[in-house]
Design a protein around this motif. Structure first.
Motif, PDB file in Angstrom:
ATOM      1  N   PRO A 188      19.080  17.554 -19.798  1.00  0.00           N
ATOM      2  CA  PRO A 188      18.683  17.810 -21.188  1.00  0.00           C
ATOM      3  C   PRO A 188      19.107  19.225 -21.617  1.00  0.00           C
ATOM      4  O   PRO A 188      19.440  20.054 -20.774  1.00  0.00           O
ATOM      5  N   ASN A 189      19.064  19.508 -22.909  1.00  0.00           N
ATOM      6  CA  ASN A 189      19.375  20.834 -23.464  1.00  0.00           C
ATOM      7  C   ASN A 189      20.658  21.400 -22.864  1.00  0.00           C
ATOM      8  O   ASN A 189      20.688  22.522 -22.373  1.00  0.00           O
ATOM      9  N   ALA A 190      21.697  20.619 -22.878  1.00  0.00           N
ATOM     10  CA  ALA A 190      22.928  21.019 -22.201  1.00  0.00           C
ATOM     11  C   ALA A 190      23.517  22.280 -22.833  1.00  0.00           C
ATOM     12  O   ALA A 190      23.584  22.401 -24.050  1.00  0.00           O
ATOM     13  N   ALA A 191      23.911  23.218 -21.989  1.00  0.00           N
ATOM     14  CA  ALA A 191      24.562  24.447 -22.454  1.00  0.00           C
ATOM     15  C   ALA A 191      25.665  24.806 -21.473  1.00  0.00           C
ATOM     16  O   ALA A 191      25.487  24.685 -20.259  1.00  0.00           O
ATOM     17  N   PHE A 192      26.798  25.197 -21.993  1.00  0.00           N
ATOM     18  CA  PHE A 192      27.932  25.564 -21.157  1.00  0.00           C
ATOM     19  C   PHE A 192      28.379  26.977 -21.485  1.00  0.00           C
ATOM     20  O   PHE A 192      28.434  27.353 -22.657  1.00  0.00           O
ATOM     21  N   SER A 193      28.664  27.755 -20.463  1.00  0.00           N
ATOM     22  CA  SER A 193      29.239  29.080 -20.675  1.00  0.00           C
ATOM     23  C   SER A 193      30.744  28.948 -20.612  1.00  0.00           C
ATOM     24  O   SER A 193      31.282  28.462 -19.622  1.00  0.00           O
ATOM     25  N   VAL A 194      31.405  29.401 -21.671  1.00  0.00           N
ATOM     26  CA  VAL A 194      32.859  29.253 -21.707  1.00  0.00           C
ATOM     27  C   VAL A 194      33.511  30.589 -22.014  1.00  0.00           C
ATOM     28  O   VAL A 194      32.846  31.538 -22.436  1.00  0.00           O
ATOM     29  N   ASP A 247      22.171  17.837  -8.970  1.00  0.00           N
ATOM     30  CA  ASP A 247      20.993  17.704  -9.845  1.00  0.00           C
ATOM     31  C   ASP A 247      21.178  16.686 -10.953  1.00  0.00           C
ATOM     32  O   ASP A 247      20.652  16.859 -12.053  1.00  0.00           O
ATOM     33  N   SER A 248      21.916  15.633 -10.713  1.00  0.00           N
ATOM     34  CA  SER A 248      22.105  14.616 -11.735  1.00  0.00           C
ATOM     35  C   SER A 248      22.054  13.241 -11.099  1.00  0.00           C
ATOM     36  O   SER A 248      22.452  13.068  -9.951  1.00  0.00           O
ATOM     37  N   TYR A 249      21.565  12.279 -11.849  1.00  0.00           N
ATOM     38  CA  TYR A 249      21.596  10.908 -11.360  1.00  0.00           C
ATOM     39  C   TYR A 249      22.982  10.314 -11.530  1.00  0.00           C
ATOM     40  O   TYR A 249      23.298   9.289 -10.951  1.00  0.00           O
ATOM     41  N   VAL A 292      15.471  12.948  -8.910  1.00  0.00           N
ATOM     42  CA  VAL A 292      16.243  14.129  -9.301  1.00  0.00           C
ATOM     43  C   VAL A 292      15.394  15.017 -10.209  1.00  0.00           C
ATOM     44  O   VAL A 292      14.568  14.530 -10.973  1.00  0.00           O
ATOM     45  N   PRO A 293      15.614  16.327 -10.100  1.00  0.00           N
ATOM     46  CA  PRO A 293      14.863  17.252 -10.951  1.00  0.00           C
ATOM     47  C   PRO A 293      15.520  17.349 -12.324  1.00  0.00           C
ATOM     48  O   PRO A 293      16.493  18.071 -12.492  1.00  0.00           O
ATOM     49  N   ILE A 294      15.011  16.613 -13.296  1.00  0.00           N
ATOM     50  CA  ILE A 294      15.590  16.685 -14.644  1.00  0.00           C
ATOM     51  C   ILE A 294      14.829  17.699 -15.488  1.00  0.00           C
ATOM     52  O   ILE A 294      15.413  18.489 -16.222  1.00  0.00           O
ATOM     53  N   PHE A 295      13.516  17.703 -15.343  1.00  0.00           N
ATOM     54  CA  PHE A 295      12.672  18.685 -16.046  1.00  0.00           C
ATOM     55  C   PHE A 295      11.947  19.522 -14.995  1.00  0.00           C
ATOM     56  O   PHE A 295      11.828  19.101 -13.847  1.00  0.00           O
ATOM     57  N   ALA A 296      11.454  20.685 -15.422  1.00  0.00           N
ATOM     58  CA  ALA A 296      10.629  21.491 -14.525  1.00  0.00           C
ATOM     59  C   ALA A 296       9.392  20.669 -14.185  1.00  0.00           C
ATOM     60  O   ALA A 296       8.835  19.998 -15.045  1.00  0.00           O
ATOM     61  N   GLY A 297       8.959  20.738 -12.926  1.00  0.00           N
ATOM     62  CA  GLY A 297       7.795  19.960 -12.515  1.00  0.00           C
ATOM     63  C   GLY A 297       8.223  18.719 -11.765  1.00  0.00           C
ATOM     64  O   GLY A 297       9.200  18.765 -11.014  1.00  0.00           O
ATOM     65  N   SER A 298       7.522  17.620 -12.010  1.00  0.00           N
ATOM     66  CA  SER A 298       7.790  16.458 -11.171  1.00  0.00           C
ATOM     67  C   SER A 298       9.185  15.889 -11.414  1.00  0.00           C
ATOM     68  O   SER A 298       9.666  15.827 -12.552  1.00  0.00           O
ATOM     69  N   PRO A 299       9.835  15.479 -10.324  1.00  0.00           N
ATOM     70  CA  PRO A 299      11.179  14.904 -10.433  1.00  0.00           C
ATOM     71  C   PRO A 299      11.132  13.507 -11.050  1.00  0.00           C
ATOM     72  O   PRO A 299      10.069  12.914 -11.169  1.00  0.00           O
ATOM     73  N   THR A 300      12.291  13.029 -11.450  1.00  0.00           N
ATOM     74  CA  THR A 300      12.410  11.732 -12.117  1.00  0.00           C
ATOM     75  C   THR A 300      12.984  10.707 -11.143  1.00  0.00           C
ATOM     76  O   THR A 300      13.996  10.975 -10.484  1.00  0.00           O
ATOM     77  N   ARG A 301      12.340   9.551 -11.070  1.00  0.00           N
ATOM     78  CA  ARG A 301      12.870   8.477 -10.226  1.00  0.00           C
ATOM     79  C   ARG A 301      14.024   7.792 -10.956  1.00  0.00           C
ATOM     80  O   ARG A 301      13.872   7.402 -12.119  1.00  0.00           O
ATOM     81  N   HIS A 323       7.653  12.616 -16.701  1.00  0.00           N
ATOM     82  CA  HIS A 323       9.106  12.751 -16.549  1.00  0.00           C
ATOM     83  C   HIS A 323       9.767  11.482 -16.032  1.00  0.00           C
ATOM     84  O   HIS A 323      10.888  11.540 -15.528  1.00  0.00           O
ATOM     85  N   GLN A 324       9.070  10.351 -16.134  1.00  0.00           N
ATOM     86  CA  GLN A 324       9.689   9.112 -15.653  1.00  0.00           C
ATOM     87  C   GLN A 324      10.378   8.386 -16.805  1.00  0.00           C
ATOM     88  O   GLN A 324       9.913   8.418 -17.940  1.00  0.00           O
ATOM     89  N   LEU A 325      11.502   7.765 -16.465  1.00  0.00           N
ATOM     90  CA  LEU A 325      12.259   7.032 -17.473  1.00  0.00           C
ATOM     91  C   LEU A 325      11.438   5.874 -18.024  1.00  0.00           C
ATOM     92  O   LEU A 325      10.793   5.144 -17.265  1.00  0.00           O
TER      93      LEU A 325
END
Ligand code: C2O
Ligand code: CU
Ligand code: CU
Length: 564
Positions: free
Chosen positions: A256-262, A105-107, A75-84, A226-228
């Motif tokens: 990461p850096n969660a932001a919500f528009s409300v 886009d979430s595990y 899954v793409p968690i950060f820009a660049g290589s995805p995370t297994r 970006h690997q766990l």
């Protein structure tokens, strides 16, 4: 000694896991709503072993049938290589198509929406190279459906779980429960939400749709690719295993850096602490009070106001959050405030300083007020009533059944001096179906390691020789908090008491302890005795009692108990 063996085993498994990932590589790509190929309408049939249930194939049809595929993915968690990661992918086979919603886009596993009284059938297909299973945390289900670690789904196999949704409307969840593997499987991504509603709840008109925000809080550690990163080899890893694994990256719903528009209106926040070992002291950055409308066991009778909320691993809280007094363009943050007392003294001095220890302050998520709307909605004064248990209901009001959460002199985490034994239920771990009992959960220094009602088993703690690690640790029983979780039941908190020696740390958390309503997980602080009222009116059978610090659980702080 035994600790070393299990650590060794762990690192072997970790290496095998790595092979699994690299072998699957890009073929395992999935989850991302835009990038992933759509799932075929029906997956190829796996070799079916009716492991979890033999009855299901002949039972009447369910109201909701879905498949959970347990798989490795990227899954793409950060820009660049995805995370297994590991992930659950849900697919409705029968029933409302939107009852199972995968998170893009979430595990993190799907959000399952059910109505009280529904029959649910879940086909769990294990495509991992190690056994797994599913536990329905907080749901009252028959013992053979509860994900006991003795009931595993082998690699390549499928099992069927089936149960009636009996729980009150609220926020429950699911995750794996194979012994010694729960922590790492959950850490690598296996968890999902299970929501329950009913007509009574619907009639309350709580914020819904875009105004209902599920927030799954987790901390993770990543390497530069970006690997766990999970428990390391050597001394540092041994300490992480002992204390519980903490990551320094705070993720919300796997991002990461969660932001919500409300908008300027009320929201319903359903918050789950899905972390392995991290405890949160939730608060609003501007000091606004937290309005709690629900906990582990669903909605409360009426809203309660807290200055902050303590949320330990496994616990849930539902907040009513009204942004209507704010202006478009403003921002407020959900934060974790500093606190003390959960990892006391000498133990911490022996450790390499952690980047983000339990009790450190950090930001969790930002809420941007993006839109001004006029949509007034009043907080209901009454939510959902429930029966209050009292000690007078209990068969043992004056003689609580005691459970001591402590480390023995071999540095094993134990309950009443015993580690987990897969097939053992001791005499003092049997309770009567239909009875209500008082249980006393104990995390104090002067308690004998073996409980008075378990003396025949372990006798008194033996001190290791001076100068040995065991010797240093002996007697250090109340240096960590334990989120205590009970399967198969919900309970109510009767009272808490705390040792003077631990009071100072305790006072940094006590106003936020979630002791209202029905609970299935409770924060047991160092120096505390907590009395709870438990009623065994679900199903008969063998269930689990354990610490939900998942590293503590995996290293043995878990016991069977049987409802007979
Ligand atoms: Cu969420 Cu036995 O656990
Ligand atoms: Cu559970
Ligand atoms: Cu613990």
């Amino acid at each position: 000694m035994s600790e070393n063996v299990s650590l060794h085993r762990r690192s072997l498994l970790t290496r095998r896991q790595f092979l699994l990932y690299s072998g699957l590589g890009a073929a395992a790509l999935g989850l991302s709503a835009c990038a992933a190929p759509p799932l075929p309408a029906t997956l190829p049939a796996a070799s079916t072993t009716p492991q979890a249930t033999a009855a299901s194939s002949t039972a009447k049809s369910a109201d909701l049938t879905f498949r959970l595929t347990v798989k490795a993915a990227e899954v793409p968690i950060f820009a660049g290589s995805p995370t297994r990661v590991l992930t659950y992918v849900g697919e409705v086979l029968e029933g409302a198509p939107d009852a199972v919603m995968n998170l893009p886009d979430s595990y993190l596993g799907p959000i399952v929406r059910t109505t009280r009284g529904q029959r649910v059938r879940v086909h769990v297909h294990n495509t991992l190279s190690e056994p797994t299973n599913v536990h329905w945390h907080g749901l009252i289900v028959p013992a053979e459906m509860d994900g006991h670690p003795s009931r595993l789904i082998e690699p390549g196999q499928e099992a069927v779980y089936e149960f009636e949704v009996r729980n009150r409307p609220g926020t429950y969840w699911f995750h794996p429960h194979p012994h010694e593997r729960t922590a790492e499987q959950a850490y690598r991504g296996l968890a999902g939400l299970f929501l329950v509603t009913d007509e009574e709840e619907a009639a309350l008109g709580l914020p819904a749709g875009a105004q209902e925000l599920p927030l799954i809080l987790q901390d993770r550690r990543f390497d530069r690719n970006h690997q766990l990163v999970y428990i390391a080899a050597g001394m540092a890893g041994m300490m992480e295993q002992m204390m519980g694994f903490l990551g320094e990256e705070i993720l919300v719903n796997g991002r990461p850096n969660a932001a919500f528009s409300v908008a300027t209106r009320p929201y319903r926040l359903r918050i789950l602490n899905g972390s392995n070992a991290r405890i949160y002291k939730l608060a609003w950055s501007d000091g606004a009070p937290m309005i709690v409308i629900g906990g582990d066991g669903g909605l409360l009778e009426r809203p309660l106001t807290y200055p902050y909320v303590m949320l330990s691993p496994g616990e849930r809280v539902e907040l009513w959050t009204d942004f209507s007094q704010r202006k478009a363009g403003e921002e407020v943050k959900l934060v974790s405030l500093p606190f003390e007392g959960v990892e006391a003294g000498p133990m911490q001095m022996m450790m390499a300083p952690e980047p983000l220890p339990n009790g450190a302050a950090f930001e969790i998520a930002a809420f941007h007020i993006a839109e001004a709307v006029n949509a007034p909605l009043a907080l209901p004064e009454q939510l959902l009533p429930f029966e209050r248990l009292s000690p007078a209901d209990a068969v043992n009001a004056d003689h609580p059944r005691t459970f001591i959460f402590a480390m023995d002199d071999q540095m094993n985490w134990t309950i009443n001096g015993r580690r987990f034994e897969m097939d053992v239920v001791a005499d003092d771990e049997k309770v009567r179906f239909g009875a209500t009992e008082v249980w006393e959960l104990i995390n104090v220094m002067d308690a004998p390691v073996a409980a008075p009602n378990a003396m025949h088993h372990g006798a008194h703690m033996q001190h290791g020789g001076a100068g040995t690690m065991g010797g240093m640790m002996a007697g250090m029983k109340d240096f960590m908090a334990h989120p205590v979780h009970v399967h198969g039941v919900h309970f109510q908190v009767l009272d808490r008491s705390v040792d003077d020696a631990q009071r100072r740390g305790w006072e940094t958390v006590n106003e936020g302890l979630l002791d209202s309503g029905w609970k299935d997980t409770i924060l047991l602080m160092p120096g505390e005795r907590v009395r709870i009222l438990v009623r065994f009116d679900g199903y008969r059978g063998v269930y689990l009692l354990h610490c939900h610090n998942l590293e503590h659980e995996d290293s043995g702080m878990m016991r069977n108990f049987e409802i007979v």
